[in-house]
Every structure is written in structure tokens, then in C-alpha cells.
Design a protein around this motif. Sequence first.
Motif, PDB file in Angstrom:
ATOM      1  N   ARG A  50     -14.017  -8.656   6.396  1.00  0.00           N
ATOM      2  CA  ARG A  50     -13.748  -9.104   7.767  1.00  0.00           C
ATOM      3  C   ARG A  50     -13.280  -7.949   8.649  1.00  0.00           C
ATOM      4  O   ARG A  50     -12.673  -6.985   8.181  1.00  0.00           O
ATOM      5  CB  ARG A  50     -12.717 -10.233   7.743  1.00  0.00           C
ATOM      6  N   ALA A  51     -13.585  -8.041   9.953  1.00  0.00           N
ATOM      7  CA  ALA A  51     -13.424  -6.924  10.885  1.00  0.00           C
ATOM      8  C   ALA A  51     -11.969  -6.511  11.065  1.00  0.00           C
ATOM      9  O   ALA A  51     -11.109  -7.333  11.385  1.00  0.00           O
ATOM     10  CB  ALA A  51     -14.040  -7.281  12.240  1.00  0.00           C
ATOM     11  N   SER A  52     -11.731  -5.216  10.851  1.00  0.00           N
ATOM     12  CA  SER A  52     -10.403  -4.626  11.044  1.00  0.00           C
ATOM     13  C   SER A  52     -10.566  -3.113  11.030  1.00  0.00           C
ATOM     14  O   SER A  52     -11.528  -2.593  10.451  1.00  0.00           O
ATOM     15  CB  SER A  52      -9.447  -5.065   9.927  1.00  0.00           C
ATOM     16  N   ILE A  53      -9.634  -2.418  11.676  1.00  0.00           N
ATOM     17  CA  ILE A  53      -9.620  -0.958  11.629  1.00  0.00           C
ATOM     18  C   ILE A  53      -8.186  -0.469  11.461  1.00  0.00           C
ATOM     19  O   ILE A  53      -7.225  -1.197  11.712  1.00  0.00           O
ATOM     20  CB  ILE A  53     -10.238  -0.305  12.890  1.00  0.00           C
ATOM     21  N   ALA A  54      -8.079   0.789  11.045  1.00  0.00           N
ATOM     22  CA  ALA A  54      -6.806   1.500  11.044  1.00  0.00           C
ATOM     23  C   ALA A  54      -6.988   2.760  11.872  1.00  0.00           C
ATOM     24  O   ALA A  54      -7.974   3.485  11.698  1.00  0.00           O
ATOM     25  CB  ALA A  54      -6.376   1.851   9.625  1.00  0.00           C
ATOM     26  N   VAL A  55      -6.064   3.019  12.774  1.00  0.00           N
ATOM     27  CA  VAL A  55      -6.108   4.196  13.634  1.00  0.00           C
ATOM     28  C   VAL A  55      -4.960   5.121  13.217  1.00  0.00           C
ATOM     29  O   VAL A  55      -3.784   4.736  13.304  1.00  0.00           O
ATOM     30  CB  VAL A  55      -5.966   3.816  15.122  1.00  0.00           C
ATOM     31  N   CYS A  56      -5.319   6.310  12.753  1.00  0.00           N
ATOM     32  CA  CYS A  56      -4.335   7.255  12.235  1.00  0.00           C
ATOM     33  C   CYS A  56      -4.214   8.426  13.211  1.00  0.00           C
ATOM     34  O   CYS A  56      -5.216   9.073  13.531  1.00  0.00           O
ATOM     35  CB  CYS A  56      -4.757   7.766  10.861  1.00  0.00           C
ATOM     36  N   ALA A  57      -3.005   8.676  13.674  1.00  0.00           N
ATOM     37  CA  ALA A  57      -2.772   9.760  14.627  1.00  0.00           C
ATOM     38  C   ALA A  57      -1.316  10.187  14.550  1.00  0.00           C
ATOM     39  O   ALA A  57      -0.419   9.351  14.425  1.00  0.00           O
ATOM     40  CB  ALA A  57      -3.105   9.310  16.054  1.00  0.00           C
ATOM     41  N   GLY A  58      -1.090  11.496  14.605  1.00  0.00           N
ATOM     42  CA  GLY A  58       0.278  12.009  14.628  1.00  0.00           C
ATOM     43  C   GLY A  58       1.101  11.611  13.434  1.00  0.00           C
ATOM     44  O   GLY A  58       2.321  11.418  13.551  1.00  0.00           O
ATOM     45  N   GLY A  59       0.458  11.441  12.275  1.00  0.00           N
ATOM     46  CA  GLY A  59       1.184  11.058  11.076  1.00  0.00           C
ATOM     47  C   GLY A  59       1.548   9.587  10.993  1.00  0.00           C
ATOM     48  O   GLY A  59       2.264   9.176  10.080  1.00  0.00           O
ATOM     49  N   GLN A  60       1.070   8.778  11.911  1.00  0.00           N
ATOM     50  CA  GLN A  60       1.339   7.341  11.911  1.00  0.00           C
ATOM     51  C   GLN A  60       0.030   6.570  11.831  1.00  0.00           C
ATOM     52  O   GLN A  60      -1.053   7.101  12.119  1.00  0.00           O
ATOM     53  CB  GLN A  60       2.108   6.939  13.167  1.00  0.00           C
ATOM     54  N   THR A  61       0.137   5.286  11.469  1.00  0.00           N
ATOM     55  CA  THR A  61      -1.045   4.438  11.343  1.00  0.00           C
ATOM     56  C   THR A  61      -0.843   3.130  12.082  1.00  0.00           C
ATOM     57  O   THR A  61       0.153   2.414  11.852  1.00  0.00           O
ATOM     58  CB  THR A  61      -1.359   4.146   9.865  1.00  0.00           C
ATOM     59  N   LEU A  62      -1.775   2.826  12.966  1.00  0.00           N
ATOM     60  CA  LEU A  62      -1.832   1.545  13.660  1.00  0.00           C
ATOM     61  C   LEU A  62      -2.883   0.683  12.982  1.00  0.00           C
ATOM     62  O   LEU A  62      -4.043   1.061  12.894  1.00  0.00           O
ATOM     63  CB  LEU A  62      -2.198   1.746  15.139  1.00  0.00           C
ATOM     64  N   LEU A  63      -2.475  -0.470  12.494  1.00  0.00           N
ATOM     65  CA  LEU A  63      -3.393  -1.441  11.902  1.00  0.00           C
ATOM     66  C   LEU A  63      -3.812  -2.430  12.974  1.00  0.00           C
ATOM     67  O   LEU A  63      -2.963  -2.984  13.682  1.00  0.00           O
ATOM     68  CB  LEU A  63      -2.689  -2.170  10.750  1.00  0.00           C
ATOM     69  N   VAL A  64      -5.109  -2.641  13.109  1.00  0.00           N
ATOM     70  CA  VAL A  64      -5.617  -3.595  14.096  1.00  0.00           C
ATOM     71  C   VAL A  64      -6.097  -4.842  13.357  1.00  0.00           C
ATOM     72  O   VAL A  64      -7.121  -4.816  12.660  1.00  0.00           O
ATOM     73  CB  VAL A  64      -6.743  -2.992  14.937  1.00  0.00           C
ATOM     74  N   ASP A  65      -5.305  -5.903  13.457  1.00  0.00           N
ATOM     75  CA  ASP A  65      -5.517  -7.207  12.837  1.00  0.00           C
ATOM     76  C   ASP A  65      -5.185  -7.191  11.343  1.00  0.00           C
ATOM     77  O   ASP A  65      -5.219  -6.149  10.686  1.00  0.00           O
ATOM     78  CB  ASP A  65      -6.933  -7.727  13.073  1.00  0.00           C
ATOM     79  N   THR A  66      -4.823  -8.379  10.853  1.00  0.00           N
ATOM     80  CA  THR A  66      -4.462  -8.555   9.440  1.00  0.00           C
ATOM     81  C   THR A  66      -5.298  -9.690   8.867  1.00  0.00           C
ATOM     82  O   THR A  66      -4.813 -10.800   8.653  1.00  0.00           O
ATOM     83  CB  THR A  66      -2.957  -8.855   9.274  1.00  0.00           C
ATOM     84  N   GLY A  67      -6.554  -9.422   8.633  1.00  0.00           N
ATOM     85  CA  GLY A  67      -7.468 -10.443   8.146  1.00  0.00           C
ATOM     86  C   GLY A  67      -7.253 -10.787   6.685  1.00  0.00           C
ATOM     87  O   GLY A  67      -6.425 -10.192   5.993  1.00  0.00           O
ATOM     88  N   PRO A  68      -8.031 -11.755   6.163  1.00  0.00           N
ATOM     89  CA  PRO A  68      -7.837 -12.232   4.796  1.00  0.00           C
ATOM     90  C   PRO A  68      -8.153 -11.208   3.716  1.00  0.00           C
ATOM     91  O   PRO A  68      -7.779 -11.406   2.560  1.00  0.00           O
ATOM     92  CB  PRO A  68      -8.783 -13.441   4.701  1.00  0.00           C
ATOM     93  N   ASP A  69      -8.830 -10.102   4.075  1.00  0.00           N
ATOM     94  CA  ASP A  69      -9.168  -9.056   3.107  1.00  0.00           C
ATOM     95  C   ASP A  69      -8.207  -7.877   3.161  1.00  0.00           C
ATOM     96  O   ASP A  69      -8.483  -6.819   2.581  1.00  0.00           O
ATOM     97  CB  ASP A  69     -10.595  -8.545   3.376  1.00  0.00           C
ATOM     98  N   LEU A  70      -7.058  -8.032   3.811  1.00  0.00           N
ATOM     99  CA  LEU A  70      -6.185  -6.900   4.107  1.00  0.00           C
ATOM    100  C   LEU A  70      -5.796  -6.102   2.858  1.00  0.00           C
ATOM    101  O   LEU A  70      -5.873  -4.869   2.850  1.00  0.00           O
ATOM    102  CB  LEU A  70      -4.927  -7.383   4.829  1.00  0.00           C
ATOM    103  N   ARG A  71      -5.368  -6.766   1.806  1.00  0.00           N
ATOM    104  CA  ARG A  71      -4.908  -6.050   0.615  1.00  0.00           C
ATOM    105  C   ARG A  71      -6.000  -5.144   0.062  1.00  0.00           C
ATOM    106  O   ARG A  71      -5.774  -3.946  -0.187  1.00  0.00           O
ATOM    107  CB  ARG A  71      -4.454  -7.048  -0.449  1.00  0.00           C
ATOM    108  N   SER A  72      -7.199  -5.685  -0.145  1.00  0.00           N
ATOM    109  CA  SER A  72      -8.280  -4.876  -0.712  1.00  0.00           C
ATOM    110  C   SER A  72      -8.722  -3.784   0.251  1.00  0.00           C
ATOM    111  O   SER A  72      -9.121  -2.691  -0.172  1.00  0.00           O
ATOM    112  CB  SER A  72      -9.463  -5.761  -1.098  1.00  0.00           C
ATOM    113  N   GLN A  73      -8.619  -4.035   1.548  1.00  0.00           N
ATOM    114  CA  GLN A  73      -9.007  -3.022   2.530  1.00  0.00           C
ATOM    115  C   GLN A  73      -8.075  -1.821   2.486  1.00  0.00           C
ATOM    116  O   GLN A  73      -8.524  -0.668   2.500  1.00  0.00           O
ATOM    117  CB  GLN A  73      -9.028  -3.642   3.933  1.00  0.00           C
ATOM    118  N   LEU A  74      -6.780  -2.069   2.447  1.00  0.00           N
ATOM    119  CA  LEU A  74      -5.832  -0.962   2.417  1.00  0.00           C
ATOM    120  C   LEU A  74      -5.931  -0.190   1.103  1.00  0.00           C
ATOM    121  O   LEU A  74      -5.922   1.048   1.094  1.00  0.00           O
ATOM    122  CB  LEU A  74      -4.414  -1.476   2.640  1.00  0.00           C
ATOM    123  N   LEU A  75      -6.038  -0.899  -0.006  1.00  0.00           N
ATOM    124  CA  LEU A  75      -6.172  -0.230  -1.294  1.00  0.00           C
ATOM    125  C   LEU A  75      -7.469   0.568  -1.368  1.00  0.00           C
ATOM    126  O   LEU A  75      -7.496   1.706  -1.840  1.00  0.00           O
ATOM    127  CB  LEU A  75      -6.131  -1.261  -2.424  1.00  0.00           C
TER     128      LEU A  75
END
Length: 268
Positions: free
Chosen positions: A45-70
Motif C-alpha cells: 500500500r502507498a507510502s513513502i519515507a523522506v530522509c533529510a538532515g539525518g531525520q526521517t518523515l514517514l508519510v502515512d502508516t498503512g497496513p504494510d508498515l512493519r514490512s515496509q520499514l524492515l
Amino acid sequence: MAAAAMRVVVLGCGGSAGVPLIGGSDGCGDWGACDPAEPRNRRLRASIAVCAGGQTLLVDTGPDLRSQLLGNGIARVDAILYTHAHADHITGLDDVRILNRIANRPLPAYGMDVTLSEIRRRFEYAFLPHDARQFFYRPVLLPQIVAPGDDVAMAGITARVFLQDHGFVTSLGFRCGGFAYSTDVVMLDAAALAVLEGVDTWLVGCFQRAPHKTHAHLERVLDWTATLGVRRTVLTHMGTDMDWGWLKHHLPSHVEPAYDGLILEIPG
């Protein structure tokens, strides 16, 4: 708008039910027009992570979040932006408790008032105050209400957020420097188009080839791209009509389909 160098990770580029859909003649998935032998057709399911300046912005927390981050090696998130409150964009919220533990603090959650109110209605416990003496046994979010047209500082970037027509509801898009993200959109008004004009890299929802009531179709996205003068358009939130190989063969050179795990390097 700030224009920090960014790394955008496509965590998922599928529609609300992913690709393949549950079912199929053998029970192993309904692929529609998508070739099951092409791994880039398998979409979470649609989601992105934006990484900048040593930080990460997660856009949405869909049902696949765990597997996406791993699957993408993302171990820490500093803030969350919610585009809207549909289930395919919020129902992985319980996994945020692990992100709370890693950060050792509540996480700011940005979104429109209507979006955060709906998420709060469904996940009230995630918005309760955190007792610092307690372990993060539940997710803890700090709501940060934003309005279309705002310039919002979030986890290392400053982005301008804008309203999108998603058929029966609205969603939120954003632009940061040369990058913009527009998932779950069927129409864009003059204000949104003004924010997007001349954007370098645009990750935009394109659910199918034929017109749809709540999602932009291929012809509309191509028209937007030409009108806005986008250098690189990347399609996301794609359904089973959008075969990766067919798209690569038929799209103009400046338009391409995303795939899960795609990384976009955005210069400052």
C-alpha cells in the motif's frame, strides 16, 4: 520553501488492496493485467519515507508498515504526515509504538483537522497523553494540525501542503523544493497546480488507465505533467491494470512507474 537534499524511499506504490489482490484462480492472487513474473508488479500500500538532515518523515502508516520499514532498512522515524484517513493509509498505526520506543518520545503527527479527527476517532488511545514513567505499550502521537497553503517544518524538511480532490473526500499533497507527492487524487484545483508548477520530480497517484471516480487515470496524469512542465513524473498508487512492463514500454521517457523500494535522490 526550504530545498534540502532529500532521499525519498517508495515504501509502497499499490492501491488500497495492493497488487496482487486477494483471490485468483489458484488462491495466490488476482494480478489483473499485471505480469506475476515481474517482481516490480508486487505492490504494498502507498507510502513513502523522506530522509533529510539525518531525520526521517514517514508519510502515512498503512497496513504494510512493519514490512515496509524492515524491507527498506528504516529503523527510526522522527515525524509522520497523514495525507488522509482512509484505511490503507492509517491502519498500521499500532506499529508506531515501536517507533516511539526507538525515538523514546511521542511522535508528532501532521495532518488536516478533518484527517486527524478521524484518526483520533478510530485510534483514540494513540492520542492520550504519555506518562514518561511508562513503557511505550501503545502508539503515542502528538497531533499537529496543518491547513492547505501552509509551509510546514517536519523532520528536517519544510514543505508546502496543498488540498487535493479525492472524489468523495479530500487529501493532502505536499511540495518540498524540487520534489512533490500527490497520492490519492482525482482532480487538482488552481491553487494546487500553482504549488506544483515547474516541480522537478513528482510522485503522483495514477490508479489505472481508464477514468476512475476517485483516482487520477493515466491520460489525466500525462496532461498534468505536460501542463506543469515536470521533468520526471513517477507513478504510484497503481492497481492491477498498471503492468510495470507495459508502462515502461508505452510511457514517454520522462514518465515512469514506481516500484516498492525505489529510491529518489532529490538534490538541494
